[in-house]
Design a protein around this motif. Structure first.
Motif, mmCIF file in Angstrom:
data_model
loop_
_atom_site.group_PDB
_atom_site.id
_atom_site.type_symbol
_atom_site.label_atom_id
_atom_site.label_comp_id
_atom_site.label_asym_id
_atom_site.label_seq_id
_atom_site.Cartn_x
_atom_site.Cartn_y
_atom_site.Cartn_z
ATOM 1 N N ASN A 112 0.838 -1.212 0.000
ATOM 2 C CA ASN A 112 0.000 0.000 0.000
ATOM 3 C C ASN A 112 0.872 1.260 0.000
ATOM 4 O OD1 ASN A 112 -2.521 1.366 0.095
ATOM 5 N ND2 ASN A 112 -2.320 1.615 2.299
ATOM 6 N N GLU A 113 1.916 1.238 0.841
ATOM 7 C CA GLU A 113 2.820 2.386 0.922
ATOM 8 C C GLU A 113 3.667 2.536 -0.339
ATOM 9 O OE1 GLU A 113 3.034 4.686 3.136
ATOM 10 O OE2 GLU A 113 1.781 3.913 4.753
ATOM 11 N N MET A 125 -8.964 3.322 5.640
ATOM 12 C CA MET A 125 -8.228 4.496 5.161
ATOM 13 C C MET A 125 -8.058 4.444 3.648
ATOM 14 S SD MET A 125 -5.410 4.757 8.262
ATOM 15 C CE MET A 125 -4.424 6.008 7.466
ATOM 16 N N PHE A 126 -7.854 3.241 3.113
ATOM 17 C CA PHE A 126 -7.746 3.093 1.655
ATOM 18 C C PHE A 126 -9.073 3.480 0.998
ATOM 19 C CE2 PHE A 126 -8.474 0.587 -2.170
ATOM 20 C CZ PHE A 126 -7.333 0.841 -2.913
ATOM 21 N N HIS A 127 -10.175 2.948 1.503
ATOM 22 C CA HIS A 127 -11.477 3.248 0.912
ATOM 23 C C HIS A 127 -11.837 4.731 1.071
ATOM 24 C CE1 HIS A 127 -12.575 -1.256 1.249
ATOM 25 N NE2 HIS A 127 -12.410 -0.946 -0.023
ATOM 26 N N LEU A 128 -11.499 5.300 2.225
ATOM 27 C CA LEU A 128 -11.813 6.716 2.450
ATOM 28 C C LEU A 128 -11.017 7.600 1.498
ATOM 29 C CD1 LEU A 128 -13.600 8.405 4.311
ATOM 30 C CD2 LEU A 128 -11.694 8.580 5.910
ATOM 31 N N LYS A 129 -9.767 7.253 1.289
ATOM 32 C CA LYS A 129 -8.916 8.010 0.359
ATOM 33 C C LYS A 129 -9.458 7.941 -1.059
ATOM 34 C CE LYS A 129 -4.118 8.310 -1.259
ATOM 35 N NZ LYS A 129 -2.758 7.698 -1.169
ATOM 36 N N ASN A 130 -10.083 6.816 -1.409
ATOM 37 C CA ASN A 130 -10.632 6.630 -2.749
ATOM 38 C C ASN A 130 -12.064 7.143 -2.868
ATOM 39 O OD1 ASN A 130 -8.242 5.457 -3.428
ATOM 40 N ND2 ASN A 130 -9.052 3.465 -3.945
ATOM 41 N N ARG A 189 -11.015 8.110 12.396
ATOM 42 C CA ARG A 189 -11.254 7.933 10.955
ATOM 43 C C ARG A 189 -12.731 7.665 10.676
ATOM 44 N NH1 ARG A 189 -6.726 9.569 7.986
ATOM 45 N NH2 ARG A 189 -4.890 9.111 9.249
ATOM 46 N N ASN A 238 -14.622 10.898 10.612
ATOM 47 C CA ASN A 238 -14.417 11.622 9.354
ATOM 48 C C ASN A 238 -15.154 10.969 8.184
ATOM 49 O OD1 ASN A 238 -12.314 13.983 9.557
ATOM 50 N ND2 ASN A 238 -11.563 12.402 10.935
#
Length: 442
Positions: free
Chosen positions: A205-206, A236-241, A271, A274
């Motif tokens: 991921n990073e 966090m991945f889904h939120l970023k997308n 998270r 948010n």
């Protein structure tokens, strides 16, 4: 015949002599000493001389081979201290074993003492480098652990069990991409290594391989040990997308893990709050922030978020201004400009929408005159710098408009306000905006 008999007698006599000599040398009828006998003899010798080298060596070997680290450790500590004066003691062996025992007992400063001394004697020894790497790793000195484990791989490429600590050291030292091949090999050796699996996913991921990583995170969500961290990473991945609904599901599953660390649990709530804000569920988001406040009132920007979203929760128009879609925001701006002049007839001439702002040109008919006004709306809650104020004034002048009104949900810099003085532009900050919004029906 007599010659043959003589040879047999000589051979038999020789065997008897050798057997007698062996028994005499062993001191115990040729039999290996029992554990109890070693302890008894060594204890007797140490009672007379605490630095008796033979007794320390015998007891050290016994306890070390039994993996009785607590008992072996002080013996090798003593061996190290007297080794310079006792030639019977192998300094390298004593130092190495003292260090290994200390690692097993999590006595890291003492481990570095013994292992460093052993490394000076034989820097290319497999065990020296492996246990130095282990000591650095367990002491959270991952950058120092990496070269030791790399050297171990060079010394014994065929050795198993090295890829996992090396890969994890690289990962925790934030060398994410470099860690991936070692973590992959560690999983080939042991597919049940969940720590290596999670670390590889996070490393991917990073390193920009998020689509591959999310599959692993989703797989690990139910795991009792790494599930909470996997849920946080997946969310966090889904939120970023922009997939807030999926993120909420991830975070909610994460909070069900009872063994999550306090750090992971509080970050998951943060998270999740948010994610709810992104879904316009402000009340739910505030609820999770309040749970955080009860545990850690100073966590990140939680107090500021509570103040901000509590205000939004009470003012639907402000909520629309800051959080609604572009079309809803433009619709609200239209209502603002029409209501801005309660004693004049206002007609919208043109609307321009950019990622930075919305601009509306308005024809305003007063009792004795008709003027052209330009409104510009910023959604930012930060400070609008004087550069933007100057640019807006230029726009008003170029359009030959009579007046410009610049509105923001934040504030204007001091330089911007000074520039606006004496010019045909009005600056309306958050407080002024709220007064306007209160006059408009929700």
């Amino acid at each position: 015949m007599s010659t043959l008999i003589a040879v047999v007698i000589i051979v038999a006599f020789g065997a008897i002599v050798i057997s007698f000599a062996t028994r005499k040398k062993s001191g115990n009828g040729g039999r290996k000493k029992s554990r109890a006998q070693i302890i008894k003899d060594s204890s007797r010798k140490l009672a007379q001389d605490p630095h008796n080298a033979d007794a320390l060596i015998a007891l050290g070997d016994l306890y070390y081979n039994e993996r009785a680290w607590e008992k072996a450790y002080p013996i090798y500590e003593t061996q190290m201290s007297i080794a310079p004066a006792r030639k019977e003691i192998d300094v390298f062996k004593a130092s190495l074993r003292q260090g290994i025992c200390a690692v097993k007992l999590n006595k890291f400063p003492d481990a570095f003492k013994g292992l460093s001394a052993a490394a000076q004697i034989n820097p290319n020894d497999f065990e020296v480098n492996f246990y130095l790497g282990t000591a650095f790793y367990k002491n959270n000195e991952f950058e120092k652990a990496v070269p030791r484990f790399k050297k171990v791989v060079i010394l014994k490429p065929e050795a198993s069990g090295i890829n996992s600590p090396l890969g994890l050291s690289l990962y925790k030292a934030k060398h994410y991409k470099e860690s991936l091949p070692y973590l992959k090999k560690a999983l080939d050796e042991n597919p049940e290594n969940k720590e290596a699996l999670f670390s590889m996913a996070d490393g991917m991921n990073e390193s920009g391989y998020g689509e591959k990583a999310i599959k692993v995170f989703m797989h690990l969500r139910p795991d009792p040990e790494f599930g909470a961290r996997a849920c946080l990473a997946a969310g966090m991945f889904h939120l970023k997308n922009g997939e807030a609904d999926k993120a909420i599901q991830d975070f909610e599953i994460g909070l069900k893990h009872q063994n999550a660390t306090p750090e992971v649990a509080i970050e998951t709530r943060y998270r999740l709050a948010n994610a709810h804000f992104a879904m316009k569920a402000i009340g739910k988001g505030i609820g999770y922030l309040q749970e955080i406040m009860a545990v850690n009132p100073q966590y990140k920007d939680v107090p500021q978020l509570i103040a901000r979203y509590s205000e939004l929760n009470q003012n639907k128009n402000l909520q629309t201004y800051l959080m609604a879609s572009s079309s809803d925001f433009v619709s609200l701006c239209r209502r603002i400009v029409v209501k801005y002049y309660p004693r004049a007839a206002a007609k919208i001439v043109d609307i321009s929408v950019t990622p930075e702002n919305v601009e509306i040109i308005l024809s305003v008919e007063f009792v004795r005159s008709e003027e052209t006004h330009i409104f510009r709306f910023y959604r930012t809650t930060g400070a609008v710098a004087d550069l933007y104020v100057r640019e807006f004034h230029s726009r008003v002048s170029e359009a030959k408009a009579d007046k410009g009104i610049c509105i923001t949900a934040g504030l204007f810099s001091e330089e911007g306000r000074k520039y606006a003085e004496g010019r045909p532009i009005d600056l309306v900050d958050k407080n002024g905006l709220i007064k306007i919004l209160k006059k408009i029906d929700a």
